[in-house]
Design a protein around this motif. Structure first.
Motif, PDB file in Angstrom:
ATOM      1  N   VAL A   1       6.542  55.996  30.341  1.00  0.00           N
ATOM      2  CA  VAL A   1       5.514  55.696  29.335  1.00  0.00           C
ATOM      3  C   VAL A   1       5.912  56.286  27.983  1.00  0.00           C
ATOM      4  CG1 VAL A   1       3.108  56.121  28.661  1.00  0.00           C
ATOM      5  CG2 VAL A   1       3.634  55.380  30.992  1.00  0.00           C
ATOM      6  N   ARG A   2       6.494  57.489  27.992  1.00  0.00           N
ATOM      7  CA  ARG A   2       6.979  58.074  26.723  1.00  0.00           C
ATOM      8  C   ARG A   2       8.064  57.207  26.099  1.00  0.00           C
ATOM      9  NH1 ARG A   2       6.240  63.095  29.206  1.00  0.00           N
ATOM     10  NH2 ARG A   2       8.355  63.152  29.981  1.00  0.00           N
ATOM     11  N   GLU A   3       8.912  56.631  26.940  1.00  0.00           N
ATOM     12  CA  GLU A   3      10.030  55.819  26.450  1.00  0.00           C
ATOM     13  C   GLU A   3       9.595  54.469  25.888  1.00  0.00           C
ATOM     14  OE1 GLU A   3      13.404  56.479  26.279  1.00  0.00           O
ATOM     15  OE2 GLU A   3      12.893  58.538  26.812  1.00  0.00           O
ATOM     16  N   VAL A   4       8.667  53.782  26.581  1.00  0.00           N
ATOM     17  CA  VAL A   4       8.379  52.387  26.220  1.00  0.00           C
ATOM     18  C   VAL A   4       6.918  52.089  25.920  1.00  0.00           C
ATOM     19  CG1 VAL A   4      10.382  51.532  27.505  1.00  0.00           C
ATOM     20  CG2 VAL A   4       8.149  51.656  28.639  1.00  0.00           C
ATOM     21  N   GLY A   5       6.038  53.070  26.057  1.00  0.00           N
ATOM     22  CA  GLY A   5       4.616  52.824  25.823  1.00  0.00           C
ATOM     23  C   GLY A   5       3.885  52.555  27.121  1.00  0.00           C
ATOM     24  N   SER A   6       2.609  52.213  27.040  1.00  0.00           N
ATOM     25  CA  SER A   6       1.764  52.130  28.232  1.00  0.00           C
ATOM     26  C   SER A   6       1.669  50.739  28.858  1.00  0.00           C
ATOM     27  CB  SER A   6       0.358  52.629  27.902  1.00  0.00           C
ATOM     28  OG  SER A   6      -0.239  51.787  26.931  1.00  0.00           O
ATOM     29  N   SER A   7       2.359  49.765  28.312  1.00  0.00           N
ATOM     30  CA  SER A   7       2.355  48.427  28.900  1.00  0.00           C
ATOM     31  C   SER A   7       2.965  48.466  30.298  1.00  0.00           C
ATOM     32  CB  SER A   7       3.165  47.465  28.034  1.00  0.00           C
ATOM     33  OG  SER A   7       3.497  46.299  28.761  1.00  0.00           O
ATOM     34  N   THR A   8       2.241  47.950  31.287  1.00  0.00           N
ATOM     35  CA  THR A   8       2.756  47.992  32.658  1.00  0.00           C
ATOM     36  C   THR A   8       4.048  47.191  32.806  1.00  0.00           C
ATOM     37  OG1 THR A   8       1.280  46.178  33.299  1.00  0.00           O
ATOM     38  CG2 THR A   8       0.527  48.416  33.727  1.00  0.00           C
ATOM     39  N   GLU A   9       4.148  46.085  32.100  1.00  0.00           N
ATOM     40  CA  GLU A   9       5.381  45.288  32.167  1.00  0.00           C
ATOM     41  C   GLU A   9       6.564  46.061  31.615  1.00  0.00           C
ATOM     42  OE1 GLU A   9       4.800  41.499  30.335  1.00  0.00           O
ATOM     43  OE2 GLU A   9       3.316  40.860  31.820  1.00  0.00           O
ATOM     44  N   ALA A  10       6.370  46.736  30.481  1.00  0.00           N
ATOM     45  CA  ALA A  10       7.450  47.503  29.866  1.00  0.00           C
ATOM     46  C   ALA A  10       7.829  48.698  30.733  1.00  0.00           C
ATOM     47  CB  ALA A  10       7.042  47.963  28.471  1.00  0.00           C
ATOM     48  N   VAL A  11       6.835  49.350  31.305  1.00  0.00           N
ATOM     49  CA  VAL A  11       7.102  50.507  32.164  1.00  0.00           C
ATOM     50  C   VAL A  11       7.848  50.071  33.417  1.00  0.00           C
ATOM     51  CG1 VAL A  11       6.008  52.266  33.625  1.00  0.00           C
ATOM     52  CG2 VAL A  11       5.218  51.931  31.270  1.00  0.00           C
ATOM     53  N   GLU A  12       7.418  48.980  34.025  1.00  0.00           N
ATOM     54  CA  GLU A  12       8.098  48.486  35.218  1.00  0.00           C
ATOM     55  C   GLU A  12       9.560  48.157  34.907  1.00  0.00           C
ATOM     56  OE1 GLU A  12       7.316  45.464  38.920  1.00  0.00           O
ATOM     57  OE2 GLU A  12       6.381  44.974  36.997  1.00  0.00           O
ATOM     58  N   ALA A  13       9.803  47.501  33.778  1.00  0.00           N
ATOM     59  CA  ALA A  13      11.173  47.170  33.384  1.00  0.00           C
ATOM     60  C   ALA A  13      11.993  48.443  33.138  1.00  0.00           C
ATOM     61  CB  ALA A  13      11.167  46.291  32.134  1.00  0.00           C
ATOM     62  N   GLU A  14      11.392  49.443  32.509  1.00  0.00           N
ATOM     63  CA  GLU A  14      12.079  50.711  32.242  1.00  0.00           C
ATOM     64  C   GLU A  14      12.414  51.428  33.542  1.00  0.00           C
ATOM     65  OE1 GLU A  14      13.730  54.149  30.474  1.00  0.00           O
ATOM     66  OE2 GLU A  14      13.544  52.080  29.831  1.00  0.00           O
ATOM     67  N   LEU A  15      11.470  51.444  34.474  1.00  0.00           N
ATOM     68  CA  LEU A  15      11.732  52.105  35.757  1.00  0.00           C
ATOM     69  C   LEU A  15      12.836  51.388  36.527  1.00  0.00           C
ATOM     70  CD1 LEU A  15       8.066  52.928  36.765  1.00  0.00           C
ATOM     71  CD2 LEU A  15       9.841  54.577  36.115  1.00  0.00           C
ATOM     72  N   ARG A  16      12.851  50.071  36.478  1.00  0.00           N
ATOM     73  CA  ARG A  16      13.935  49.317  37.133  1.00  0.00           C
ATOM     74  C   ARG A  16      15.271  49.622  36.462  1.00  0.00           C
ATOM     75  NH1 ARG A  16      11.092  43.495  37.971  1.00  0.00           N
ATOM     76  NH2 ARG A  16       9.864  44.082  39.774  1.00  0.00           N
ATOM     77  N   ARG A  17      15.263  49.620  35.138  1.00  0.00           N
ATOM     78  CA  ARG A  17      16.493  49.917  34.391  1.00  0.00           C
ATOM     79  C   ARG A  17      16.997  51.319  34.738  1.00  0.00           C
ATOM     80  NH1 ARG A  17      18.406  53.010  31.114  1.00  0.00           N
ATOM     81  NH2 ARG A  17      16.445  54.040  30.685  1.00  0.00           N
ATOM     82  N   ALA A  18      16.088  52.272  34.772  1.00  0.00           N
ATOM     83  CA  ALA A  18      16.455  53.656  35.069  1.00  0.00           C
ATOM     84  C   ALA A  18      16.996  53.772  36.494  1.00  0.00           C
ATOM     85  CB  ALA A  18      15.251  54.571  34.887  1.00  0.00           C
ATOM     86  N   THR A  19      16.394  53.048  37.425  1.00  0.00           N
ATOM     87  CA  THR A  19      16.855  53.086  38.822  1.00  0.00           C
ATOM     88  C   THR A  19      18.236  52.472  38.953  1.00  0.00           C
ATOM     89  OG1 THR A  19      14.588  52.964  39.640  1.00  0.00           O
ATOM     90  CG2 THR A  19      16.319  52.340  41.161  1.00  0.00           C
ATOM     91  N   LEU A  20      18.446  51.351  38.288  1.00  0.00           N
ATOM     92  CA  LEU A  20      19.738  50.673  38.350  1.00  0.00           C
ATOM     93  C   LEU A  20      20.849  51.501  37.701  1.00  0.00           C
ATOM     94  CD1 LEU A  20      18.703  46.982  37.657  1.00  0.00           C
ATOM     95  CD2 LEU A  20      19.407  47.997  39.838  1.00  0.00           C
ATOM     96  N   SER A  21      20.507  52.177  36.602  1.00  0.00           N
ATOM     97  CA  SER A  21      21.529  52.954  35.912  1.00  0.00           C
ATOM     98  C   SER A  21      21.688  54.343  36.528  1.00  0.00           C
ATOM     99  CB  SER A  21      21.178  53.089  34.420  1.00  0.00           C
ATOM    100  OG  SER A  21      20.059  53.927  34.247  1.00  0.00           O
ATOM    101  N   GLY A  22      20.698  54.748  37.350  1.00  0.00           N
ATOM    102  CA  GLY A  22      20.791  56.068  37.986  1.00  0.00           C
ATOM    103  C   GLY A  22      20.584  57.210  37.035  1.00  0.00           C
ATOM    104  N   SER A  23      20.011  56.916  35.851  1.00  0.00           N
ATOM    105  CA  SER A  23      19.881  57.963  34.839  1.00  0.00           C
ATOM    106  C   SER A  23      18.636  58.821  34.992  1.00  0.00           C
ATOM    107  CB  SER A  23      19.882  57.337  33.435  1.00  0.00           C
ATOM    108  OG  SER A  23      18.741  56.511  33.280  1.00  0.00           O
ATOM    109  N   LYS A  24      17.665  58.399  35.806  1.00  0.00           N
ATOM    110  CA  LYS A  24      16.449  59.184  35.997  1.00  0.00           C
ATOM    111  C   LYS A  24      16.191  59.363  37.478  1.00  0.00           C
ATOM    112  CE  LYS A  24      14.167  57.910  31.776  1.00  0.00           C
ATOM    113  NZ  LYS A  24      14.525  56.694  31.181  1.00  0.00           N
ATOM    114  N   GLU A  25      15.537  60.481  37.794  1.00  0.00           N
ATOM    115  CA  GLU A  25      15.213  60.754  39.195  1.00  0.00           C
ATOM    116  C   GLU A  25      13.814  60.342  39.496  1.00  0.00           C
ATOM    117  OE1 GLU A  25      17.966  64.685  39.115  1.00  0.00           O
ATOM    118  OE2 GLU A  25      16.182  64.722  40.344  1.00  0.00           O
TER     119      GLU A  25
END
Length: 66
Positions: A42-66
């Motif tokens: 949410v800090r990275e992309v705001g509170s939009s659920t679509e944006a958060v879901e995309a960010e979490l997928r991106r983070a999971t794929l890149s392995g950059s966040k736990e």
């Protein structure tokens, strides 16, 4: 309009709201992440659920966040 406390899903499913514990639980369960991971997204992309879901997928794929 006041929240209906018997409804355990978010009132506005297009935004993530941290003011109600049951809403935070809903989103962490839905996305399969911890509260801190959700907060970071949410800090990275705001509170939009679509944006958060995309960010979490991106983070999971890149392995950059736990």
């Amino acid at each position: 309009m006041a929240d209906d406390k018997t409804n355990r899903g978010p009132q506005d499913r297009s935004r993530i709201n941290f003011s109600e514990d049951y809403e935070v639980r809903y989103w962490t369960d839905k996305f399969g992440v911890s509260k801190s991971q959700l907060e970071e997204a949410v800090r990275e992309v705001g509170s939009s659920t679509e944006a958060v879901e995309a960010e979490l997928r991106r983070a999971t794929l890149s392995g950059s966040k736990e």
